[in-house]
Design an enzyme around this catalytic site. Sequence first.
Site, PDB file in Angstrom:
ATOM      1  CB  CYS A 111      -0.954   0.005   1.194  1.00 47.67           C
ATOM      2  SG  CYS A 111      -2.089  -1.382   1.170  1.00 47.67           S
ATOM      3  CG  HIS A 247      -3.196   3.505   2.823  1.00 47.10           C
ATOM      4  ND1 HIS A 247      -3.685   3.163   1.583  1.00 47.10           N
ATOM      5  CD2 HIS A 247      -3.158   2.354   3.543  1.00 47.10           C
ATOM      6  CE1 HIS A 247      -3.935   1.860   1.564  1.00 47.10           C
ATOM      7  NE2 HIS A 247      -3.634   1.348   2.739  1.00 47.10           N
ATOM      8  CG  ASN A 277      -6.658  -0.619   1.582  1.00 42.05           C
ATOM      9  OD1 ASN A 277      -6.003  -0.182   0.642  1.00 42.05           O
ATOM     10  ND2 ASN A 277      -6.103  -1.114   2.669  1.00 42.05           N
TER      11      ASN A 277
HETATM   12  N1  COA Z   1     -18.158  -8.750   9.690  1.00 45.85           N
HETATM   13  C1  COA Z   1     -18.597  -9.061  10.914  1.00 45.85           C
HETATM   14  N2  COA Z   1     -17.793  -9.408  11.927  1.00 45.85           N
HETATM   15  C2  COA Z   1     -16.482  -9.454  11.671  1.00 45.85           C
HETATM   16  C3  COA Z   1     -15.936  -9.153  10.405  1.00 45.85           C
HETATM   17  C4  COA Z   1     -16.846  -8.793   9.385  1.00 45.85           C
HETATM   18  N3  COA Z   1     -16.443  -8.504   8.149  1.00 45.85           N
HETATM   19  N4  COA Z   1     -14.600  -9.277  10.457  1.00 45.85           N
HETATM   20  C5  COA Z   1     -14.300  -9.642  11.716  1.00 45.85           C
HETATM   21  N5  COA Z   1     -15.420  -9.754  12.443  1.00 45.85           N
HETATM   22  C6  COA Z   1     -15.574 -10.121  13.845  1.00 45.85           C
HETATM   23  C7  COA Z   1     -14.392 -10.892  14.384  1.00 45.85           C
HETATM   24  O1  COA Z   1     -14.533 -12.269  14.085  1.00 45.85           O
HETATM   25  C8  COA Z   1     -14.511 -10.609  15.850  1.00 45.85           C
HETATM   26  O2  COA Z   1     -15.491 -11.436  16.392  1.00 45.85           O
HETATM   27  P1  COA Z   1     -15.325 -12.061  17.894  1.00 45.85           P
HETATM   28  O3  COA Z   1     -15.266 -10.878  18.796  1.00 45.85           O
HETATM   29  O4  COA Z   1     -16.543 -12.877  18.028  1.00 45.85           O
HETATM   30  O5  COA Z   1     -14.047 -12.823  17.834  1.00 45.85           O
HETATM   31  C9  COA Z   1     -15.048  -9.178  15.913  1.00 45.85           C
HETATM   32  O6  COA Z   1     -15.625  -8.928  14.626  1.00 45.85           O
HETATM   33  C10 COA Z   1     -13.993  -8.147  16.212  1.00 45.85           C
HETATM   34  O7  COA Z   1     -12.887  -8.387  15.373  1.00 45.85           O
HETATM   35  P2  COA Z   1     -11.610  -7.479  15.435  1.00 45.85           P
HETATM   36  O8  COA Z   1     -10.589  -8.029  14.501  1.00 45.85           O
HETATM   37  O9  COA Z   1     -11.237  -7.266  16.862  1.00 45.85           O
HETATM   38  O10 COA Z   1     -12.219  -6.119  14.862  1.00 45.85           O
HETATM   39  P3  COA Z   1     -11.519  -4.715  14.767  1.00 45.85           P
HETATM   40  O11 COA Z   1     -12.273  -3.719  15.506  1.00 45.85           O
HETATM   41  O12 COA Z   1     -10.031  -4.800  15.009  1.00 45.85           O
HETATM   42  O13 COA Z   1     -11.718  -4.378  13.226  1.00 45.85           O
HETATM   43  C11 COA Z   1     -10.444  -4.359  11.207  1.00 45.85           C
HETATM   44  C12 COA Z   1     -11.134  -5.215  12.248  1.00 45.85           C
HETATM   45  C13 COA Z   1      -9.811  -5.265  10.176  1.00 45.85           C
HETATM   46  C14 COA Z   1     -11.492  -3.472  10.540  1.00 45.85           C
HETATM   47  C15 COA Z   1      -9.368  -3.462  11.892  1.00 45.85           C
HETATM   48  O14 COA Z   1      -8.564  -4.252  12.736  1.00 45.85           O
HETATM   49  C16 COA Z   1      -8.517  -2.735  10.932  1.00 45.85           C
HETATM   50  O15 COA Z   1      -8.967  -1.891  10.186  1.00 45.85           O
HETATM   51  N6  COA Z   1      -7.190  -3.002  10.927  1.00 45.85           N
HETATM   52  C17 COA Z   1      -6.280  -2.393  10.020  1.00 45.85           C
HETATM   53  C18 COA Z   1      -6.408  -3.060   8.693  1.00 45.85           C
HETATM   54  C19 COA Z   1      -5.731  -2.325   7.594  1.00 45.85           C
HETATM   55  O16 COA Z   1      -5.592  -1.132   7.624  1.00 45.85           O
HETATM   56  N7  COA Z   1      -5.318  -3.073   6.599  1.00 45.85           N
HETATM   57  C20 COA Z   1      -4.735  -2.545   5.434  1.00 45.85           C
HETATM   58  C21 COA Z   1      -3.309  -2.267   5.641  1.00 45.85           C
HETATM   59  S1  COA Z   1      -2.625  -1.536   4.239  1.00 45.85           S
END
Ligand code: COA
Length: 320
Positions: A111, A247, A277
Site C-alpha cells: 500500500c 492511505h 482500500n
Molecule cells: N463482519 C462481521 N464481523 C467481523 C468481520 C466482518 N467482516 N470481520 C471480523 N469480524 C468479527 C471478528 O470475528 C470478531 O469477532 P469475535 O469478537 O466474536 O471474535 C469481531 O468482529 C472483532 O474483530 P476485530 O478483529 O477485533 O475487529 P476490529 O475492531 O479490530 O476491526 C479491522 C477489524 C480489520 C477493521 C481493523 O482491525 C482494521 O482496520 N485493521 C487495520 C487493517 C488495515 O488497515 N489493513 C490494510 C493495511 S494496508
Amino acid sequence: MTSRIIGTGSYVPARVVTNDELAQIVDTSDEWISGRTGIHKRRIAVEESTGYMAAEAARRALENAGITAEELELILVGTTTGEHCFPSVACEVQGEIGAVNAVAYDISAACSGFLFAMDTLQAFIRAGVYKTGLVIGADCLSKLIDWEDRGTCVLFGDGAGAAVMRAEDFGLIHTVMGSDGERGNVLSCVARTNGSFVDKRTPQLGYVYMDGQEVFKFAVKKVPECIRQVLDESGTDIEQIKYFVLHQANYRIVEAVAKRLKQPMDKFPMNMERYGNTSAATVPILLDEMNREGKLEPGDRIVLSGFGAGLTWGAALLEW
Ligand code: COA
C-alpha cells in the site's frame, strides 16, 4: 532542483460491490463494515487487469499534464498485483501508452507503493538523471483475496492512480520512507514461489493474510510519526498544511492520526466509503479527485502518507 506533480489521473472499475452484496456471501453486515471501517462500497475488476487500470490512469494523467507519452523518461508502478511475475506492470503501461523513450519497472511496497515510487522518481530527478516521469499506484487485490474470509474480503477494492512529475524549482519539498521487515508476517500474501524441485512440489498461490489489530496499531503509531518527521526535517509548521492525503484503509485510522497530530478532520479528505482500500492506488486516486475538484491551489502545502505490508510507510511534503 526538485520535481513537481504537473498532472494526475485515475481509473476505477465500473462494477460496484456494496456491503449488502458482501453480506450475501460471508457472515457480515453493512452496519459492521461501515461502522468499523468507513467503507460502504468498493469497485471490483471484472475484465480489467492491474496493467489495464494503470494504463488508463496514466493516459488521464498525461492528458491532465498536457504532455505526450514520448516525453516520459521513467515509468514507475507501485504494485503487488501484476497479472504476470514478468513482464512488469510498468512495461505493460509503457507498451500500452506508447512511451517509447521511457525506462519502466515496478516497485513492490504494497500500500506504500505509490509513495515509494514517487520518492524514487524524485531521487532520479534531483540527481539530474531524468526530467519527466510517471508514477502510478495500481492494485487489483480482489484477485488475491479469499472471498470466504470476512476479516479481509470486506476491506479492499481495485483501482489505479497516476501522477506525472517534472523537474522544476518547487514541488516536492521532502520525503521520508521506512521499512520493518521483521514485522512482515502481520500482513502478507504467499507468492507463486514455493514450488520445490526436491519435493516435486508445484507452486501454489496464497491469499491475503492480515492480523488486523496489529496493522491498526502499527498504522496509528507510524503514520503520525513519519508525518512529524517530514515536517520537522523540512522546518515546516504543521499549521501550514492544508491537507493530509492519507492511505484510505480505515476512517478510524485517519481519525486517530488527526487526533495524534492535533489537526481538524476537515484537513483529512477521505473517499474510502466509495472505493475501500485500493492498496497502492488510494493516495493517487484521492489526489486526482481533489485536483479535478479544484481543491488544490498553487502554493498549497500538502502531505501524502501511506503504510502497508512489508511493513512499509512513508510521507511526502509538497507544494502544489
Ligand atoms: N463482519 C462481521 N464481523 C467481523 C468481520 C466482518 N467482516 N470481520 C471480523 N469480524 C468479527 C471478528 O470475528 C470478531 O469477532 P469475535 O469478537 O466474536 O471474535 C469481531 O468482529 C472483532 O474483530 P476485530 O478483529 O477485533 O475487529 P476490529 O475492531 O479490530 O476491526 C479491522 C477489524 C480489520 C477493521 C481493523 O482491525 C482494521 O482496520 N485493521 C487495520 C487493517 C488495515 O488497515 N489493513 C490494510 C493495511 S494496508
